[in-house]
Enzyme design. Sequence first.
Site, PDB file in Angstrom:
ATOM      1  N   HIS A 123       0.983  -0.902  -0.077  1.00  0.00           N
ATOM      2  CA  HIS A 123       0.093   0.036  -0.039  1.00  0.00           C
ATOM      3  C   HIS A 123       0.871   1.115  -0.099  1.00  0.00           C
ATOM      4  CE1 HIS A 123      -3.703  -2.406   0.940  1.00  0.00           C
ATOM      5  NE2 HIS A 123      -2.983  -3.078   1.642  1.00  0.00           N
ATOM      6  N   THR A 178      16.176  -5.141   5.774  1.00  0.00           N
ATOM      7  CA  THR A 178      15.947  -4.365   4.664  1.00  0.00           C
ATOM      8  C   THR A 178      17.518  -3.723   4.681  1.00  0.00           C
ATOM      9  OG1 THR A 178      14.835  -2.519   3.844  1.00  0.00           O
ATOM     10  CG2 THR A 178      15.124  -2.310   6.190  1.00  0.00           C
ATOM     11  N   LYS A 196      27.942 -11.114  13.560  1.00  0.00           N
ATOM     12  CA  LYS A 196      29.604 -11.466  13.302  1.00  0.00           C
ATOM     13  C   LYS A 196      29.712 -11.967  12.280  1.00  0.00           C
ATOM     14  CE  LYS A 196      28.680 -16.111  15.543  1.00  0.00           C
ATOM     15  NZ  LYS A 196      29.207 -16.924  16.510  1.00  0.00           N
TER      16      LYS A 196
END
Length: 201
Positions: A123, A178, A196
Amino acid sequence: MLWLRIKRKIRMSANIIMNPVNKFCLSINGVQFESDVNVIGKIWIYNEGTIKLGHNVKIRSAEWSNPIGGGTKTQFQVMRSGYLEIGDYTGLSNVAITCVESIMIGSNVLIGAGSKIYDTDFHPLNPMFRYGEASDIEQTKHKAIVVEDGVFIGANATILKGTYIGKNSIIGAGSVVTGNIPANEIWGGNPAKYIKQVPKV
Protein backbone atom coordinates in the site's frame (compact mmCIF):
# COMPACT_ATOMS: atom_id res chain seq x y z
CA MET A 1 7.65 -45.84 17.34
CA LEU A 2 5.95 -48.23 14.94
CA TRP A 3 3.10 -45.77 14.40
CA LEU A 4 5.58 -42.99 13.58
CA ARG A 5 7.27 -45.19 10.99
CA ILE A 6 3.90 -46.04 9.44
CA LYS A 7 2.95 -42.35 9.29
CA ARG A 8 6.29 -41.53 7.66
CA LYS A 9 5.75 -44.18 4.99
CA ILE A 10 2.23 -42.91 4.33
CA ARG A 11 3.56 -39.37 3.88
CA MET A 12 6.32 -40.55 1.55
CA SER A 13 3.76 -42.47 -0.50
CA ALA A 14 1.50 -39.41 -0.60
CA ASN A 15 4.39 -37.34 -1.92
CA ILE A 16 5.01 -39.82 -4.74
CA ILE A 17 1.43 -39.09 -5.81
CA MET A 18 1.46 -35.36 -5.01
CA ASN A 19 4.71 -34.47 -6.76
CA PRO A 20 3.28 -35.04 -10.28
CA VAL A 21 0.13 -33.20 -9.21
CA ASN A 22 2.24 -30.25 -8.05
CA LYS A 23 4.22 -30.25 -11.30
CA PHE A 24 0.92 -30.07 -13.18
CA CYS A 25 -0.08 -27.16 -10.91
CA LEU A 26 3.22 -25.42 -11.69
CA SER A 27 2.67 -25.93 -15.42
CA ILE A 28 -0.88 -24.59 -15.57
CA ASN A 29 0.25 -21.53 -13.61
CA GLY A 30 2.95 -20.74 -16.16
CA VAL A 31 5.90 -21.62 -13.94
CA GLN A 32 9.12 -22.55 -15.75
CA PHE A 33 10.80 -25.40 -13.88
CA GLU A 34 13.25 -28.26 -14.25
CA SER A 35 12.03 -31.86 -14.16
CA ASP A 36 13.82 -32.59 -10.86
CA VAL A 37 11.90 -29.97 -8.85
CA ASN A 38 10.39 -31.56 -5.73
CA VAL A 39 7.30 -30.20 -3.95
CA ILE A 40 6.07 -31.80 -0.72
CA GLY A 41 2.53 -30.79 0.18
CA LYS A 42 0.32 -28.45 -1.82
CA ILE A 43 1.75 -25.20 -3.17
CA TRP A 44 -0.36 -22.05 -3.70
CA ILE A 45 0.43 -20.00 -6.83
CA TYR A 46 -0.85 -16.73 -8.27
CA ASN A 47 1.21 -15.82 -11.32
CA GLU A 48 0.72 -12.95 -13.77
CA GLY A 49 4.45 -12.50 -14.38
CA THR A 50 7.42 -14.88 -14.63
CA ILE A 51 8.46 -17.64 -12.22
CA LYS A 52 11.57 -19.76 -12.88
CA LEU A 53 12.72 -22.66 -10.70
CA GLY A 54 16.18 -24.18 -11.17
CA HIS A 55 17.45 -27.76 -10.86
CA ASN A 56 16.66 -29.69 -7.69
CA VAL A 57 14.63 -26.91 -6.07
CA LYS A 58 12.93 -28.42 -3.01
CA ILE A 59 9.71 -26.86 -1.77
CA ARG A 60 7.96 -27.93 1.43
CA SER A 61 4.38 -26.78 1.61
CA ALA A 62 2.53 -28.53 4.41
CA GLU A 63 2.55 -28.45 8.20
CA TRP A 64 3.49 -32.12 8.33
CA SER A 65 6.43 -31.66 5.95
CA ASN A 66 8.13 -29.23 8.33
CA PRO A 67 6.28 -28.80 11.64
CA ILE A 68 8.32 -25.74 12.69
CA GLY A 69 6.54 -23.76 9.96
CA GLY A 70 3.19 -24.07 11.73
CA GLY A 71 0.11 -24.41 9.56
CA THR A 72 1.39 -22.33 6.65
CA LYS A 73 2.00 -23.30 3.02
CA THR A 74 4.47 -22.14 0.41
CA GLN A 75 2.85 -19.35 -1.58
CA PHE A 76 4.10 -17.60 -4.70
CA GLN A 77 2.32 -14.38 -5.69
CA VAL A 78 3.87 -12.76 -8.76
CA MET A 79 2.11 -9.75 -10.19
CA ARG A 80 2.11 -8.53 -13.80
CA SER A 81 5.68 -7.70 -14.92
CA GLY A 82 7.01 -9.33 -11.74
CA TYR A 83 10.00 -11.69 -12.10
CA LEU A 84 10.81 -14.41 -9.56
CA GLU A 85 13.80 -16.71 -10.07
CA ILE A 86 14.99 -19.43 -7.67
CA GLY A 87 18.34 -21.07 -8.34
CA ASP A 88 19.56 -24.67 -8.29
CA TYR A 89 19.48 -26.79 -5.12
CA THR A 90 17.60 -24.14 -3.16
CA GLY A 91 15.14 -25.22 -0.47
CA LEU A 92 12.06 -23.42 0.87
CA SER A 93 9.80 -24.48 3.74
CA ASN A 94 6.32 -22.94 3.99
CA VAL A 95 7.57 -19.63 2.57
CA ALA A 96 5.41 -16.74 1.30
CA ILE A 97 6.82 -14.69 -1.60
CA THR A 98 5.14 -11.66 -3.17
CA CYS A 99 6.87 -10.19 -6.21
CA VAL A 100 5.80 -7.03 -8.01
CA GLU A 101 9.16 -6.10 -9.58
CA SER A 102 11.98 -8.66 -9.18
CA ILE A 103 13.13 -11.25 -6.65
CA MET A 104 16.30 -13.17 -7.50
CA ILE A 105 17.20 -16.04 -5.17
CA GLY A 106 20.49 -17.81 -5.88
CA SER A 107 21.58 -21.44 -5.73
CA ASN A 108 22.09 -23.51 -2.56
CA VAL A 109 19.96 -21.10 -0.55
CA LEU A 110 17.97 -22.34 2.46
CA ILE A 111 14.88 -20.37 3.44
CA GLY A 112 13.44 -21.34 6.82
CA ALA A 113 9.89 -22.23 7.67
CA GLY A 114 7.39 -19.40 7.79
CA SER A 115 9.71 -16.81 6.20
CA LYS A 116 8.29 -14.05 4.02
CA ILE A 117 9.87 -12.19 1.11
CA TYR A 118 8.14 -9.05 -0.22
CA ASP A 119 9.52 -6.61 -2.80
CA THR A 120 6.59 -4.24 -2.25
CA ASP A 121 4.97 -2.17 0.50
CA PHE A 122 1.55 -3.43 -0.70
CA HIS A 123 0.00 0.00 0.00
CA PRO A 124 1.19 3.62 -0.50
CA LEU A 125 3.15 5.03 2.45
CA ASN A 126 1.76 8.52 1.82
CA PRO A 127 -1.63 8.69 3.59
CA MET A 128 -2.92 10.99 0.83
CA PHE A 129 -2.81 8.02 -1.56
CA ARG A 130 -3.51 5.26 0.94
CA TYR A 131 -7.15 6.05 1.62
CA GLY A 132 -9.95 8.47 0.78
CA GLU A 133 -10.93 9.98 -2.56
CA ALA A 134 -7.30 10.34 -3.73
CA SER A 135 -6.35 6.75 -2.88
CA ASP A 136 -4.08 5.33 -5.57
CA ILE A 137 -2.55 1.85 -5.29
CA GLU A 138 -0.18 2.78 -8.16
CA GLN A 139 1.71 5.00 -5.70
CA THR A 140 2.87 1.90 -3.82
CA LYS A 141 6.65 1.58 -3.68
CA HIS A 142 8.47 -1.59 -4.70
CA LYS A 143 12.13 -2.43 -5.23
CA ALA A 144 14.03 -5.53 -6.36
CA ILE A 145 15.41 -8.11 -3.92
CA VAL A 146 18.59 -10.17 -4.46
CA VAL A 147 19.58 -13.16 -2.32
CA GLU A 148 22.98 -14.49 -3.40
CA ASP A 149 24.18 -18.12 -3.48
CA GLY A 150 24.60 -20.06 -0.25
CA VAL A 151 22.51 -17.77 1.96
CA PHE A 152 20.71 -19.28 4.97
CA ILE A 153 17.54 -17.45 6.09
CA GLY A 154 16.25 -18.60 9.48
CA ALA A 155 12.64 -19.44 10.27
CA ASN A 156 10.04 -16.67 10.31
CA ALA A 157 12.37 -14.02 8.90
CA THR A 158 10.90 -11.20 6.81
CA ILE A 159 12.87 -9.88 3.84
CA LEU A 160 11.61 -6.49 2.67
CA LYS A 161 11.84 -4.55 -0.58
CA GLY A 162 15.26 -3.42 -1.81
CA THR A 163 17.17 -5.98 0.25
CA TYR A 164 20.46 -7.40 -0.98
CA ILE A 165 21.94 -10.37 0.92
CA GLY A 166 25.51 -11.31 -0.02
CA LYS A 167 26.88 -14.78 -0.67
CA ASN A 168 26.89 -17.28 2.24
CA SER A 169 25.43 -14.82 4.74
CA ILE A 170 23.04 -15.94 7.49
CA ILE A 171 19.85 -14.22 8.64
CA GLY A 172 18.73 -15.07 12.17
CA ALA A 173 15.30 -16.53 12.85
CA GLY A 174 12.55 -13.93 13.20
CA SER A 175 14.66 -11.11 11.75
CA VAL A 176 13.29 -8.23 9.69
CA VAL A 177 15.72 -7.36 6.91
CA THR A 178 16.04 -4.31 4.69
CA GLY A 179 19.05 -2.78 2.94
CA ASN A 180 22.41 -4.33 2.03
CA ILE A 181 23.99 -7.24 3.88
CA PRO A 182 27.56 -8.07 2.80
CA ALA A 183 28.75 -11.58 2.01
CA ASN A 184 29.80 -13.99 4.78
CA GLU A 185 28.12 -12.15 7.66
CA ILE A 186 25.52 -13.10 10.26
CA TRP A 187 22.72 -10.61 10.85
CA GLY A 188 19.70 -10.77 13.15
CA GLY A 189 17.03 -8.80 14.97
CA ASN A 190 14.36 -6.24 14.11
CA PRO A 191 15.67 -4.38 12.26
CA ALA A 192 18.44 -6.85 11.43
CA LYS A 193 21.92 -5.78 12.53
CA TYR A 194 25.41 -7.17 12.11
CA ILE A 195 26.32 -9.88 14.64
CA LYS A 196 29.54 -11.48 13.42
CA GLN A 197 31.33 -13.09 10.51
CA VAL A 198 30.26 -16.50 9.20
CA PRO A 199 32.71 -19.07 10.67
CA LYS A 200 35.41 -20.14 8.23
CA VAL A 201 35.85 -23.82 7.43
